[in-house]
Structure formats: structure tokens, C-alpha cells
Design an enzyme around this catalytic site. Structure first.
Site, short mmCIF file in Angstrom:
data_model
loop_
_atom_site.label_atom_id
_atom_site.label_comp_id
_atom_site.label_asym_id
_atom_site.label_seq_id
_atom_site.Cartn_x
_atom_site.Cartn_y
_atom_site.Cartn_z
N GLY A 1 0.57 4.38 -0.64
CA GLY A 1 -0.24 5.66 -0.40
C GLY A 1 -0.20 6.36 0.77
N SER A 2 -0.71 7.14 0.38
CA SER A 2 0.39 8.06 1.34
C SER A 2 0.34 7.26 3.04
CB SER A 2 -1.20 9.42 1.60
OG SER A 2 -2.30 8.96 2.38
N LYS B 1 -6.43 0.35 0.64
CA LYS B 1 -7.53 0.61 0.68
C LYS B 1 -8.69 -0.65 1.27
CE LYS B 1 -7.62 5.21 -0.68
NZ LYS B 1 -8.63 6.31 0.18
N GLY C 1 0.79 -1.70 -0.15
CA GLY C 1 0.02 -0.14 -0.25
C GLY C 1 0.68 0.78 0.10
N ASN D 1 -14.73 7.74 11.38
CA ASN D 1 -14.75 8.04 9.84
C ASN D 1 -16.17 8.15 9.46
OD1 ASN D 1 -11.79 7.29 9.10
ND2 ASN D 1 -12.03 5.09 8.97
N ASN E 1 -6.62 19.13 7.12
CA ASN E 1 -7.16 17.57 6.08
C ASN E 1 -7.44 17.31 5.56
OD1 ASN E 1 -4.78 17.16 7.96
ND2 ASN E 1 -5.37 15.50 8.28
N ASN F 1 -11.42 19.23 6.65
CA ASN F 1 -11.92 18.22 7.87
C ASN F 1 -13.14 19.74 8.87
OD1 ASN F 1 -11.09 16.10 6.40
ND2 ASN F 1 -10.31 15.46 8.32
N LYS G 1 -12.47 4.22 16.04
CA LYS G 1 -12.32 4.88 15.09
C LYS G 1 -13.14 5.06 13.37
CE LYS G 1 -9.11 7.13 11.42
NZ LYS G 1 -8.19 6.31 11.08
N ALA H 1 -1.61 12.23 6.38
CA ALA H 1 -0.79 12.12 5.35
C ALA H 1 -1.68 11.85 3.47
CB ALA H 1 0.14 11.13 5.36
#
Length: 307
Positions: A9-10, A78, A7, A191, A255, A205, A187, A130
Site C-alpha cells: 500500500g502507500s 493493515k 504490504g 490515530n 491528508n 485531517n 501514535k 502517503a
């Protein structure tokens, strides 16, 4: 600690970069060969927290062979790619290599357990923010805590403590915890409150708590998910989930959420593993979830593949 990350990604790149910067051996497993080549040739570019710098690290195009022997596999793909990631990881791991999921949503752990064995799987969450600037270039937008726990036991094990210690030494403040299910649902509630609304409204956000109607929807969605968790007997790790989500929105005010980024870039979203997970659990427990179902349908109705 030799760490293989799938992964790129960021979040995966951030963890890999900071671990490599701290002297750990890291291999980034990437399904984009050109991105892997860029990282290998010039390093990973990091800006934001800690300042702009280039961190040398190794990347491997997915499917290529390597002699790298990981002591930990970190899964940051993801949620909709978890099944494929489990298959892709298999050739690179020993039979007892632990696998740690740090992903959004609920359901990833069960997929990994079914694919590689339950006793090898750990799960975690992170509040580090990130964003991807360009391939091989990320922005560390904000620092936060990372929590790690075992899936098959509520004990805080030596390997969870060891991983947390390595992360902390690399500047990723981490702690090992016992109740990983509560952690993941905590979490999930964050989300649920932030991701779909920022994706639908295309705002950062912090804007959610400034817009009265958006803030009211945030509260309704979180409280609905909380009722589902309570019916399942899951203890959320903070006393006031709505206040917690609002706090996170303010702390990450600038963000761009992952779901907003996906919508902006015409990519699939993780909504099936966020609001969708709440809807499925609501049906199982008999708890109505009309707000989460509406958010699920709205995000799924976005024609994210159109130019």
C-alpha cells in the site's frame, strides 16, 4: 540493506521506493499479481514530496519463489492482516531475519512475536503521509519523523541504529528509541483522535480542528485513551497529547486519513486495533472508555462493503 516489504500500500510502497532510490536492494511482496507486474514493468510512480518520478524497483507476487535474501523484513500491512502476513513471510526469511512493524494500532507486535519469535521483532511509527493514487502509483503527501525500537529490550541496539541510519540516508528521517511501548501508544492516541472522526465525517485531517464539535470529540477520545495508558503505566512521549494530535491534524491538513480512505473505498478499517484497542485495555484496567466505544461501534456500523 536488502529489505523485503510486505504490504504494497502507500506506506510500504513509499518506504520501498525511497530505499530503492537511495541504492538499497528492495523487494516488494505483493498479494496483487497485476500490481506487482506493473511495478516490475515500469517502476513505482511517486509524486508529491520530491517531485514526480518513476523509481525502478522489484515486486514479487505473494507465493512466488525468489533468491532474494533480506536483511530486514518490513511489515506495513493493515492491522487486521498481520496474522496472515506473518504466515506469508515465513518462507522468505532466515531464522534470524529481523522483522520491523510500521503499522497503525496496538496488537501487531504481539501477533508477530507469537508467530516468529519475540527477539526478532522491532516496532516503529512514522509521520510520513502517503496516499495511493492508483496501483503502483503513490503520492508522498508529507514528510515526518520515523522512530524505531526493540520490543524485547529498552536498550537502543546496534541493529535499531543501523535500520534508522539506512532510513535516514534514504530521506526518511529516522531515530532509534528505547521505549517502544510509549512510542506505539503515542501514535495510537494520534490515530484515536484523527482516524475514526475523519472516517465518519468524511473530511480531511485539518477540518477536524476547524469544526468545534469534531474538535471536542477529538479531545475527549484522546484524553480517554490517555487515562487508559496512564493506568497501564505507559509514558506517552509528548507532554500534551491533545495539543499534539491537533498539531498533527494541522500539519497534515490536506491528508486523507487511512480510515477515511478505507471507508471511501468500501474496505475494512483498522478500528478494532485503534479505538478497539483502547476499549479492550480500558476493560483490563477498569478505566471507562465510552467515547472510544461509541466511535468503535459507529465505524463498525458503516456498511463499508456496500457499493
Amino acid at each position: 540493506m536488502n529489505t523485503l516489504i510486505i504490504g504494497a500500500g502507500s506506506v510500504g510502497s513509499l518506504f520501498g521506493a525511497l530505499l530503492a532510490e537511495a541504492g538499497h536492494q528492495v523487494l516488494l511482496l505483493d498479494n496483487h499479481a497485476q500490481r506487482a507486474q506493473a511495478v516490475n514493468s515500469r517502476g513505482l510512480l511517486v509524486e508529491g514530496v520530491g517531485g514526480a518520478r518513476t523509481i525502478p524497483m522489484a515486486a514479487l507476487p505473494l507465493g512466488d519463489k525468489t533468491d532474494f535474501k533480506p536483511e530486514l523484513a518490513l511489515v506495513t500491512v493493515k492491522a487486521y492482516s498481520t496474522q496472515q502476513a506473518a504466515r506469508d513471510l515465513e518462507p522468505y526469511l532466515d531464522a534470524d531475519t529481523p522483522v520491523l512493524s510500521i503499522q497503525n494500532g496496538v496488537g501487531n507486535v504481539e501477533i508477530l512475536q507469537a508467530a516468529i519469535g519475540g527477539d526478532r521483532v522491532l516496532a516503529g511509527t512514522t509521520s510520513n503521509g502517503a496516499n495511493t493514487v492508483a496501483p503502483g502509483h503513490i503520492r508522498h503527501a508529507g514528510q515526518g519523523d520515523t522512530f524505531i525500537g526493540e520490543v524485547c529490550t529498552t536498550e537502543v541496539t546496534p541493529r535499531a541504529l543501523g535500520i534508522a541510519r539506512a532510513f535516514t540516508d534514504a530521506g526518511l528521517a529516522a531515530a532509534a528509541v528505547g521505549d517502544v511501548t510509549g512510542l506505539l501508544w503515542g501514535k495510537l492516541l494520534i490515530n484515536v483522535g484523527i482516524n475514526p472522526l475523519t472516517g465518519l465525517l468524511q473530511v480531511r485531517n485539518g477540518r477536524l480542528v476547524e469544526l468545534p464539535d469534531a474538535d471536542a470529540l477529538l479531545e475527549d477520545a484522546v484524553l480517554e485513551a490517555l487515562r487508559v495508558a496512564q493506568q497501564k503505566g505507559i509514558a506517552i512521549p509528548f507532554p500534551d497529547p491533545v495539543a499534539k494530535v491537533r498539531e498533527v491534524a494541522r500539519l497534515t491538513a490536506q491528508n486523507i486519513s487511512s480510515m477515511r480512505s478505507d471507508v471511501m473505498n468500501h474496505k475494512p478499517t483498522e478500528i478494532d486495533y485503534i479505538c478497539g484497542a483502547v476499549v479492550r485495555a480500558g476493560r483490563e484496567t477498569g478505566v471507562p472508555t465510552p467515547i472510544n466505544e461509541t466511535l468503535l461501534r459507529l465505524v463498525k456500523s458503516l456498511n463499508v462493503f456496500d457499493d
